[in-house]
Design a protein around this motif. Sequence first.
Motif, mmCIF file in Angstrom:
data_model
loop_
_atom_site.group_PDB
_atom_site.id
_atom_site.type_symbol
_atom_site.label_atom_id
_atom_site.label_comp_id
_atom_site.label_asym_id
_atom_site.label_seq_id
_atom_site.Cartn_x
_atom_site.Cartn_y
_atom_site.Cartn_z
ATOM 1 N N UNK A 1 -10.622 -10.008 0.870
ATOM 2 C CA UNK A 1 -10.398 -11.509 1.159
ATOM 3 C C UNK A 1 -9.442 -11.908 0.391
ATOM 4 N N UNK A 2 -8.830 -12.858 0.604
ATOM 5 C CA UNK A 2 -7.819 -13.684 -0.608
ATOM 6 C C UNK A 2 -7.582 -15.057 0.106
ATOM 7 N N UNK A 3 -7.658 -16.206 -0.766
ATOM 8 C CA UNK A 3 -7.336 -17.342 -0.235
ATOM 9 C C UNK A 3 -6.093 -17.904 -0.970
ATOM 10 N N UNK A 4 -5.338 -18.745 -0.582
ATOM 11 C CA UNK A 4 -3.975 -19.342 -1.313
ATOM 12 C C UNK A 4 -4.567 -20.199 -2.503
ATOM 13 N N UNK A 5 -3.812 -20.433 -3.474
ATOM 14 C CA UNK A 5 -4.272 -21.105 -4.692
ATOM 15 C C UNK A 5 -4.798 -22.757 -4.222
ATOM 16 N N UNK A 6 -4.418 -23.185 -2.783
ATOM 17 C CA UNK A 6 -5.010 -24.527 -2.854
ATOM 18 C C UNK A 6 -6.437 -24.505 -1.939
ATOM 19 N N UNK A 7 -6.350 -23.552 -1.245
ATOM 20 C CA UNK A 7 -7.678 -22.917 -0.470
ATOM 21 C C UNK A 7 -7.849 -24.160 0.516
ATOM 22 N N UNK A 8 -7.042 -24.486 1.371
ATOM 23 C CA UNK A 8 -7.373 -25.731 2.034
ATOM 24 C C UNK A 8 -7.983 -25.206 3.555
ATOM 25 N N UNK A 9 -8.093 -23.920 3.757
ATOM 26 C CA UNK A 9 -8.509 -23.434 4.757
ATOM 27 C C UNK A 9 -10.054 -23.145 4.880
ATOM 28 N N UNK A 10 -11.145 -23.551 5.418
ATOM 29 C CA UNK A 10 -12.634 -23.169 5.069
ATOM 30 C C UNK A 10 -12.947 -21.704 5.155
ATOM 31 N N UNK B 1 0.897 -1.140 -0.017
ATOM 32 C CA UNK B 1 0.210 -0.049 0.105
ATOM 33 C C UNK B 1 0.985 1.351 -0.114
ATOM 34 N N UNK B 2 1.997 1.116 0.820
ATOM 35 C CA UNK B 2 2.801 2.228 0.758
ATOM 36 C C UNK B 2 3.490 2.435 -0.500
ATOM 37 N N UNK B 3 3.600 1.421 -1.390
ATOM 38 C CA UNK B 3 4.327 1.837 -2.757
ATOM 39 C C UNK B 3 3.145 2.282 -3.744
ATOM 40 N N UNK B 4 2.184 2.307 -3.242
ATOM 41 C CA UNK B 4 0.983 3.077 -4.386
ATOM 42 C C UNK B 4 0.003 1.785 -4.901
ATOM 43 N N UNK B 5 0.095 0.368 -4.103
ATOM 44 C CA UNK B 5 -0.793 -0.342 -4.646
ATOM 45 C C UNK B 5 -2.148 -0.110 -4.197
ATOM 46 N N UNK B 6 -3.383 -0.468 -4.816
ATOM 47 C CA UNK B 6 -4.605 -0.295 -4.008
ATOM 48 C C UNK B 6 -4.684 -1.840 -3.206
ATOM 49 N N UNK B 7 -5.940 -1.951 -2.567
ATOM 50 C CA UNK B 7 -5.948 -3.124 -1.805
ATOM 51 C C UNK B 7 -6.129 -4.382 -2.533
ATOM 52 N N UNK B 8 -6.742 -4.209 -3.594
ATOM 53 C CA UNK B 8 -6.745 -5.290 -4.520
ATOM 54 C C UNK B 8 -5.399 -5.877 -5.135
ATOM 55 N N UNK C 1 -2.558 -5.258 -3.646
ATOM 56 C CA UNK C 1 -1.770 -5.790 -2.323
ATOM 57 C C UNK C 1 -2.178 -7.312 -2.266
ATOM 58 N N UNK C 2 -3.608 -7.579 -2.291
ATOM 59 C CA UNK C 2 -3.994 -8.914 -1.928
ATOM 60 C C UNK C 2 -3.431 -9.748 -3.152
ATOM 61 N N UNK C 3 -3.460 -9.267 -4.238
ATOM 62 C CA UNK C 3 -2.954 -10.126 -5.310
ATOM 63 C C UNK C 3 -1.498 -10.532 -5.190
ATOM 64 N N UNK C 4 -0.702 -9.445 -4.775
ATOM 65 C CA UNK C 4 0.706 -9.660 -4.392
ATOM 66 C C UNK C 4 0.901 -10.947 -3.531
#
Length: 295
Positions: free
Chosen positions: A243-252, A210-217, A219-222
């Motif tokens: 909200x973001x989940x990892x590529x496996x999304x093993x957490x409910x 966010x400090x580097x100028x990214x928006x929330x979306x 930053x989450x993609x990063x």
Amino acid sequence: MCGIVGLFLKKDALRPRLGDMLTDMLITMTDRGPDSAGIAIYGDASEGLKMTVQSDVPETGFAGLEAALGAALGAPVGVAVIDTHAVLTIPADAEAAARAFAADRGLRVMGVGSAMEIFKEVGLPKDVAARFGIRAMAGSHGIGHTRMATESAVTTMGAHPFSTGDDQCLVHNGSLSNHNAMRRVLSEKGFAPQTQNDTEVAACYISSRLAEGANLGEALEGTLEDLDGFFTFVVGTKNGFGVVRDPIACKPAVMAETEDYVAFGSEYRAFANLPGIEAARVWEPEPATVYFWER
């Protein structure tokens, strides 16, 4: 295993009920994390900054606090003591001086922002919520967490949410495998984590983006590119949450949306007491997909 909740209100008519609804959601997640709990509430913005601090010995740590802080900053301040926490209202340009004052007095900074207040402690979620009077708190949105400690000690500073930027905080369910390497990278950028909790590393990462100028979306993609492990992140900012989940999304994870609100929970039962939930659109967030809502 931990429990996460989040609630973003679309309509101001529900603002007085935010704390009450979030408390019910948090308590429902108790068996996912009974050792500590915390909530970030985004309420009315102040003209200056609100700094939430914590003391293990509030009887002495907060004694004479308003006068001492005012003298140190050379400006009028406000102090609202709530159990082991106090919300300090300070001038917008006094954050560095207030942090130095807090450190000298042995107070721990939980978070800073014009709208955000953070309350977290060791104990059952129902007890933590009652100690801070969360049910009576109003606001536009908030996030919460119930913790089952795995990688670090059960302490107040190890509880979530973690805040590493103004009006920004993060809660996490999962575990990061490259958090030590990321600590070094983030420290070089001026965002050094203060605890051993891997979740704070993720919070620092979001703050740095966010400090580097990214928006929330963005930053989450990063996080999907730079943070390894399995995770679900819920991030709060002054204007909304994501909200973001990892590529496996093993957490409910599950989400619900109505005309009045957007809600997040580790399990559907967290929504049981929300008004109008029977008519909500309910879905499971997709893996490696960013969702965020802002005002």
